[in-house]
Write a protein that holds these residues in place. Structure first.
Motif, PDB file in Angstrom:
ATOM      1  N   GLN A  42       6.224  10.736   0.684  1.00 42.77           N
ATOM      2  CA  GLN A  42       4.943  10.587   1.376  1.00 42.77           C
ATOM      3  C   GLN A  42       4.581   9.126   1.607  1.00 42.77           C
ATOM      4  O   GLN A  42       3.652   8.834   2.352  1.00 42.77           O
ATOM      5  N   ARG A  43       5.312   8.222   0.955  1.00 43.87           N
ATOM      6  CA  ARG A  43       5.005   6.786   0.968  1.00 43.87           C
ATOM      7  C   ARG A  43       3.548   6.567   0.554  1.00 43.87           C
ATOM      8  O   ARG A  43       2.779   5.878   1.220  1.00 43.87           O
ATOM      9  N   VAL A  44       3.203   7.184  -0.589  1.00 51.12           N
ATOM     10  CA  VAL A  44       1.860   7.050  -1.158  1.00 51.12           C
ATOM     11  C   VAL A  44       1.973   6.509  -2.576  1.00 51.12           C
ATOM     12  O   VAL A  44       2.708   7.050  -3.403  1.00 51.12           O
ATOM     13  N   LEU A  45       1.238   5.440  -2.832  1.00 54.39           N
ATOM     14  CA  LEU A  45       1.125   4.870  -4.163  1.00 54.39           C
ATOM     15  C   LEU A  45      -0.030   5.579  -4.854  1.00 54.39           C
ATOM     16  O   LEU A  45      -1.157   5.576  -4.344  1.00 54.39           O
ATOM     17  N   HIS A  46       0.246   6.203  -5.984  1.00 55.67           N
ATOM     18  CA  HIS A  46      -0.774   6.920  -6.755  1.00 55.67           C
ATOM     19  C   HIS A  46      -1.181   6.071  -7.956  1.00 55.67           C
ATOM     20  O   HIS A  46      -0.325   5.691  -8.758  1.00 55.67           O
ATOM     21  N   LEU A  47      -2.464   5.785  -8.055  1.00 56.77           N
ATOM     22  CA  LEU A  47      -3.005   5.032  -9.180  1.00 56.77           C
ATOM     23  C   LEU A  47      -3.942   5.937  -9.962  1.00 56.77           C
ATOM     24  O   LEU A  47      -4.726   6.681  -9.373  1.00 56.77           O
ATOM     25  N   THR A  48      -3.868   5.851 -11.277  1.00 54.17           N
ATOM     26  CA  THR A  48      -4.833   6.512 -12.142  1.00 54.17           C
ATOM     27  C   THR A  48      -5.375   5.445 -13.075  1.00 54.17           C
ATOM     28  O   THR A  48      -4.607   4.805 -13.813  1.00 54.17           O
TER      29      THR A  48
ATOM     30  N   HIS B  77      10.220   0.319   1.529  1.00 51.42           N
ATOM     31  CA  HIS B  77       9.616   1.372   2.349  1.00 51.42           C
ATOM     32  C   HIS B  77       8.661   0.867   3.427  1.00 51.42           C
ATOM     33  O   HIS B  77       8.184   1.664   4.230  1.00 51.42           O
ATOM     34  N   GLY B  78       8.312  -0.402   3.413  1.00 52.24           N
ATOM     35  CA  GLY B  78       7.350  -0.917   4.383  1.00 52.24           C
ATOM     36  C   GLY B  78       5.928  -0.558   3.978  1.00 52.24           C
ATOM     37  O   GLY B  78       5.586  -0.509   2.803  1.00 52.24           O
ATOM     38  N   THR B  79       5.109  -0.259   4.973  1.00 49.54           N
ATOM     39  CA  THR B  79       3.703   0.073   4.740  1.00 49.54           C
ATOM     40  C   THR B  79       3.591   1.382   3.970  1.00 49.54           C
ATOM     41  O   THR B  79       4.397   2.287   4.150  1.00 49.54           O
TER      42      THR B  79
ATOM     43  N   MET C 224      -1.541  -7.699   1.689  1.00 55.76           N
ATOM     44  CA  MET C 224      -0.140  -7.315   1.520  1.00 55.76           C
ATOM     45  C   MET C 224       0.222  -5.994   2.186  1.00 55.76           C
ATOM     46  O   MET C 224       1.383  -5.761   2.502  1.00 55.76           O
ATOM     47  N   ASN C 225      -0.731  -5.102   2.371  1.00 53.73           N
ATOM     48  CA  ASN C 225      -0.425  -3.770   2.880  1.00 53.73           C
ATOM     49  C   ASN C 225      -1.546  -3.313   3.815  1.00 53.73           C
ATOM     50  O   ASN C 225      -2.714  -3.454   3.490  1.00 53.73           O
ATOM     51  N   ILE C 226      -1.154  -2.734   4.945  1.00 47.41           N
ATOM     52  CA  ILE C 226      -2.156  -2.304   5.920  1.00 47.41           C
ATOM     53  C   ILE C 226      -2.397  -0.798   5.900  1.00 47.41           C
ATOM     54  O   ILE C 226      -3.153  -0.284   6.706  1.00 47.41           O
ATOM     55  N   GLY C 227      -1.763  -0.077   4.981  1.00 51.98           N
ATOM     56  CA  GLY C 227      -1.952   1.372   4.905  1.00 51.98           C
ATOM     57  C   GLY C 227      -3.335   1.737   4.400  1.00 51.98           C
ATOM     58  O   GLY C 227      -4.040   0.923   3.796  1.00 51.98           O
ATOM     59  N   PRO C 228      -3.748   2.999   4.611  1.00 46.10           N
ATOM     60  CA  PRO C 228      -5.069   3.446   4.165  1.00 46.10           C
ATOM     61  C   PRO C 228      -5.131   3.598   2.645  1.00 46.10           C
ATOM     62  O   PRO C 228      -4.123   3.865   1.993  1.00 46.10           O
ATOM     63  N   THR C 229      -6.328   3.454   2.105  1.00 47.14           N
ATOM     64  CA  THR C 229      -6.565   3.619   0.676  1.00 47.14           C
ATOM     65  C   THR C 229      -7.742   4.556   0.472  1.00 47.14           C
ATOM     66  O   THR C 229      -8.825   4.327   1.011  1.00 47.14           O
TER      67      THR C 229
END
Length: 129
Positions: A10-16, A44-46, A77-82
């Motif tokens: 999914q190219r998603v960084l999961h933070l808890t 993986h890029g963005t 550093m990253n333009i993806g949504p959060t």
């Protein structure tokens, strides 16, 4: 205190995030985030980010200030949504005041955060189908 994991499909960084942090904790978090996000971007890029901060209370002014610097660097550093999920309306108001960017949204509900992320992040949508 924190868990960082990346879903490459999914190219998603999961933070808890949880607990009340010291400056030492936020320092370890900042170092780990820099290492992880640099590696992710190179491979993986963005990417998108989904942060579960429901067990992360309002922090001290000192820790909050450091978080603001981490956030600012992250935006560079990253333009993806959060999507950030918090536990209370007060936390949501405070986060929205600090996190004023079009690609960041704060939610009280994890399903709403995931839905918003899915609207904006094609790899997330494709992997969910």
């Amino acid at each position: 205190m924190f868990d960082i994991r990346f879903d490459p499909a999914q190219r998603v960084l999961h933070l808890t995030l949880s607990g009340f942090w010291t400056m030492a904790t936020v320092g370890r978090f900042a170092a780990e985030m820099l290492l992880r996000t640099t590696a992710i971007r190179m491979r993986h890029g963005t990417f998108a980010t989904l942060s579960d901060a429901r067990d992360f209370p309002i922090q001290s002014a000192e820790v909050s200030e450091r978080f603001e610097r981490i956030r600012a660097r992250g935006l560079e550093m990253n333009i993806g949504p959060t999507a950030i999920v918090v536990a209370s309306q007060l936390s949501k108001f405070q986060a929205e005041r600090v996190l004023n960017a079009d690609r960041i949204r704060v939610f009280l509900d994890i399903a709403a955060a995931e839905a918003w992320l899915a609207e904006r992040w094609e790899p997330y949508v494709a992997a969910s189908e």
